[in-house]
Design a protein around this motif. Structure first.
Motif, PDB file in Angstrom:
ATOM      1  N   ASP A  23     -73.509  76.680 -32.234  1.00 53.15           N
ATOM      2  CA  ASP A  23     -72.303  77.225 -31.605  1.00 53.15           C
ATOM      3  C   ASP A  23     -72.401  78.741 -31.492  1.00 53.15           C
ATOM      4  N   ASP A  24     -71.819  79.284 -30.430  1.00 52.35           N
ATOM      5  CA  ASP A  24     -71.757  80.737 -30.263  1.00 52.35           C
ATOM      6  C   ASP A  24     -70.740  81.313 -31.239  1.00 52.35           C
ATOM      7  N   SER A  25     -70.950  82.565 -31.642  1.00 48.20           N
ATOM      8  CA  SER A  25     -70.007  83.252 -32.526  1.00 48.20           C
ATOM      9  C   SER A  25     -68.703  83.501 -31.780  1.00 48.20           C
ATOM     10  N   LEU A  26     -67.599  83.488 -32.528  1.00 46.97           N
ATOM     11  CA  LEU A  26     -66.309  83.803 -31.929  1.00 46.97           C
ATOM     12  C   LEU A  26     -66.241  85.306 -31.678  1.00 46.97           C
ATOM     13  N   THR A  27     -65.586  85.706 -30.604  1.00 47.53           N
ATOM     14  CA  THR A  27     -65.522  87.126 -30.244  1.00 47.53           C
ATOM     15  C   THR A  27     -64.101  87.633 -30.075  1.00 47.53           C
ATOM     16  N   GLU A  28     -63.121  86.727 -29.939  1.00 45.80           N
ATOM     17  CA  GLU A  28     -61.748  87.151 -29.670  1.00 45.80           C
ATOM     18  C   GLU A  28     -60.801  86.659 -30.752  1.00 45.80           C
ATOM     19  N   CYS A  29     -59.974  87.558 -31.280  1.00 45.13           N
ATOM     20  CA  CYS A  29     -59.012  87.238 -32.336  1.00 45.13           C
ATOM     21  C   CYS A  29     -57.924  86.314 -31.782  1.00 45.13           C
ATOM     22  N   PRO A  30     -57.610  85.232 -32.487  1.00 47.43           N
ATOM     23  CA  PRO A  30     -56.557  84.330 -32.012  1.00 47.43           C
ATOM     24  C   PRO A  30     -55.154  84.936 -32.145  1.00 47.43           C
ATOM     25  N   THR A  31     -54.997  85.973 -32.956  1.00 47.44           N
ATOM     26  CA  THR A  31     -53.685  86.584 -33.169  1.00 47.44           C
ATOM     27  C   THR A  31     -53.384  87.662 -32.128  1.00 47.44           C
ATOM     28  N   CYS A  32     -54.310  88.624 -31.968  1.00 44.72           N
ATOM     29  CA  CYS A  32     -54.038  89.774 -31.091  1.00 44.72           C
ATOM     30  C   CYS A  32     -55.030  89.921 -29.939  1.00 44.72           C
ATOM     31  N   GLN A  33     -55.966  89.005 -29.805  1.00 42.69           N
ATOM     32  CA  GLN A  33     -57.027  89.033 -28.798  1.00 42.69           C
ATOM     33  C   GLN A  33     -57.942  90.256 -28.947  1.00 42.69           C
ATOM     34  N   GLY A  34     -57.993  90.815 -30.154  1.00 41.76           N
ATOM     35  CA  GLY A  34     -58.896  91.927 -30.449  1.00 41.76           C
ATOM     36  C   GLY A  34     -60.307  91.420 -30.694  1.00 41.76           C
ATOM     37  N   ARG A  35     -61.188  92.320 -31.062  1.00 41.71           N
ATOM     38  CA  ARG A  35     -62.605  91.995 -31.273  1.00 41.71           C
ATOM     39  C   ARG A  35     -62.816  91.444 -32.679  1.00 41.71           C
ATOM     40  N   LEU A  36     -63.544  90.320 -32.795  1.00 42.39           N
ATOM     41  CA  LEU A  36     -63.857  89.707 -34.082  1.00 42.39           C
ATOM     42  C   LEU A  36     -65.243  90.115 -34.548  1.00 42.39           C
ATOM     43  N   ARG A  37     -65.400  90.220 -35.857  1.00 40.01           N
ATOM     44  CA  ARG A  37     -66.696  90.474 -36.484  1.00 40.01           C
ATOM     45  C   ARG A  37     -66.919  89.412 -37.551  1.00 40.01           C
TER      46      ARG A  37
END
Length: 95
Positions: A23-37
Motif C-alpha cells: 500500500d502507498d503511504s498516506l499523505t493527507e490528514c483526515p482531520t484538517c487535510q494537512g500533510r502527514l508524516r
C-alpha cells in the motif's frame, strides 16, 4: 499486516493504521487535510538463545574447554603422578 503510525504536520493529529507492505503511504490528514508524516520508532526485538552473541562461538579463557580447565585446576601441579589421590588426566577435547 504491519501497523504504521502517522502524524499531521499542521494539526499534530496522530493515529495508527494497518496497511499492507504494497500500500502507498498516506499523505493527507483526515482531520484538517494537512500533510502527514510517518512516525518511526524503535522495534521491540529480543534475540534469545545461543548463537546471537559474540562470545557464543568462542572458547573460554586460554583456548581450553571448560571441562579441561576444571580438571586441571582440581589436580595440584606439585602432586606426583603415581600418588593414589591424584585424579586421572582428562583427555583433550577434539577440535
Amino acid at each position: 499486516m504491519p501497523t504504521y503510525s502517522y502524524r499531521c504536520t499542521e494539526c499534530s493529529t496522530a493515529f495508527d493504521i494497518q496497511q499492507s507492505f504494497t500500500d502507498d503511504s498516506l499523505t493527507e490528514c483526515p482531520t484538517c487535510q494537512g500533510r502527514l508524516r510517518k512516525v518511526f520508532s524503535a522495534v521491540g526485538v529480543t534475540f534469545n538463545g545461543s548463537g546471537f552473541y559474540r562470545t557464543d562461538s568462542r572458547a573460554s579463557g586460554s583456548g581450553k574447554s571448560t571441562s579441561d580447565s576444571a580438571a586441571s585446576s582440581s589436580t595440584p601441579a606439585t602432586a606426583p603422578a603415581a600418588a593414589p589421590a591424584a585424579a586421572p588426566a582428562a583427555a583433550p577435547a577434539a577440535s
